[in-house]
Design a protein around this motif. Structure first.
Motif, PDB file in Angstrom:
ATOM      1  N   LYS A   1      39.536  59.196  53.119  1.00 38.92           N
ATOM      2  CA  LYS A   1      38.737  58.504  52.114  1.00 38.92           C
ATOM      3  C   LYS A   1      38.462  59.412  50.926  1.00 38.92           C
ATOM      4  CE  LYS A   1      34.562  55.779  51.592  1.00 38.92           C
ATOM      5  NZ  LYS A   1      33.350  55.289  52.230  1.00 38.92           N
ATOM      6  N   HIS A   2      38.167  60.657  51.182  1.00 39.55           N
ATOM      7  CA  HIS A   2      37.896  61.596  50.094  1.00 39.55           C
ATOM      8  C   HIS A   2      39.145  61.798  49.232  1.00 39.55           C
ATOM      9  CE1 HIS A   2      36.287  64.921  47.842  1.00 39.55           C
ATOM     10  NE2 HIS A   2      37.291  65.686  48.240  1.00 39.55           N
ATOM     11  N   ASN A   3      40.300  61.913  49.860  1.00 38.51           N
ATOM     12  CA  ASN A   3      41.534  62.096  49.086  1.00 38.51           C
ATOM     13  C   ASN A   3      41.862  60.861  48.260  1.00 38.51           C
ATOM     14  OD1 ASN A   3      41.987  64.692  49.967  1.00 38.51           O
ATOM     15  ND2 ASN A   3      43.255  64.050  51.689  1.00 38.51           N
ATOM     16  N   MET A   4      41.586  59.677  48.799  1.00 40.52           N
ATOM     17  CA  MET A   4      41.851  58.451  48.050  1.00 40.52           C
ATOM     18  C   MET A   4      40.924  58.328  46.841  1.00 40.52           C
ATOM     19  SD  MET A   4      44.298  56.890  49.465  1.00 40.52           S
ATOM     20  CE  MET A   4      44.917  55.826  50.706  1.00 40.52           C
ATOM     21  N   GLU A   5      39.692  58.783  46.981  1.00 39.84           N
ATOM     22  CA  GLU A   5      38.743  58.695  45.870  1.00 39.84           C
ATOM     23  C   GLU A   5      39.119  59.609  44.721  1.00 39.84           C
ATOM     24  OE1 GLU A   5      35.011  59.592  47.672  1.00 39.84           O
ATOM     25  OE2 GLU A   5      34.733  57.556  48.450  1.00 39.84           O
ATOM     26  N   THR A   6      39.838  60.665  44.990  1.00 41.54           N
ATOM     27  CA  THR A   6      40.190  61.609  43.928  1.00 41.54           C
ATOM     28  C   THR A   6      41.400  61.158  43.119  1.00 41.54           C
ATOM     29  OG1 THR A   6      41.552  62.891  45.456  1.00 41.54           O
ATOM     30  CG2 THR A   6      39.249  63.558  45.224  1.00 41.54           C
TER      31      THR A   6
ATOM     32  N   MET B   1      38.186  62.079  60.831  1.00 40.47           N
ATOM     33  CA  MET B   1      39.450  62.093  60.119  1.00 40.47           C
ATOM     34  C   MET B   1      39.442  61.101  58.965  1.00 40.47           C
ATOM     35  SD  MET B   1      43.203  61.889  61.639  1.00 40.47           S
ATOM     36  CE  MET B   1      44.571  61.510  60.631  1.00 40.47           C
ATOM     37  N   LEU B   2      38.755  59.990  59.129  1.00 41.90           N
ATOM     38  CA  LEU B   2      38.695  58.992  58.073  1.00 41.90           C
ATOM     39  C   LEU B   2      38.011  59.544  56.825  1.00 41.90           C
ATOM     40  CD1 LEU B   2      39.431  56.111  57.337  1.00 41.90           C
ATOM     41  CD2 LEU B   2      37.212  55.400  58.225  1.00 41.90           C
ATOM     42  N   LYS B   3      37.057  60.475  57.024  1.00 37.95           N
ATOM     43  CA  LYS B   3      36.377  61.076  55.870  1.00 37.95           C
ATOM     44  C   LYS B   3      37.369  61.825  54.988  1.00 37.95           C
ATOM     45  CE  LYS B   3      32.597  62.393  58.640  1.00 37.95           C
ATOM     46  NZ  LYS B   3      31.627  63.410  58.989  1.00 37.95           N
ATOM     47  N   PHE B   4      38.324  62.503  55.594  1.00 36.21           N
ATOM     48  CA  PHE B   4      39.299  63.267  54.825  1.00 36.21           C
ATOM     49  C   PHE B   4      40.216  62.344  54.028  1.00 36.21           C
ATOM     50  CE2 PHE B   4      38.469  66.033  58.569  1.00 36.21           C
ATOM     51  CZ  PHE B   4      37.774  67.027  57.890  1.00 36.21           C
TER      52      PHE B   4
END
Length: 68
Positions: free
Chosen positions: A6-11, A1-4
């Motif tokens: 983290k990915h949204n924060m990077e965008t 879940m953390l991957k999702f």
């Protein structure tokens, strides 16, 4: 879940400033609090610390003396 997450924060563009702002707010709050504590009058602190030990009559007399 953390991957999702983290990915949204990077965008999100410009999001890297928010941790810095949060740290500054946290730091300035506690520096201000320390300054307020050290500049508070000792007489007022002594009066406030003795409030639980006094009965109601002493508190009323103290309050009436302050208003004069």
């Amino acid at each position: 879940m953390l991957k999702f997450i983290k990915h949204n924060m990077e965008t999100i563009s410009g999001i890297e400033i928010y941790p810095v702002i949060a740290l500054l707010i946290f730091f300035l709050f506690f520096v201000g609090l320390v300054l307020w504590v050290f500049t508070y009058k000792k007489q007022t602190l002594n009066e406030l610390s003795n409030l639980p030990l006094n009965d109601g009559k002493n508190n009323e007399e103290t309050n009436s003396n302050r208003s004069l």
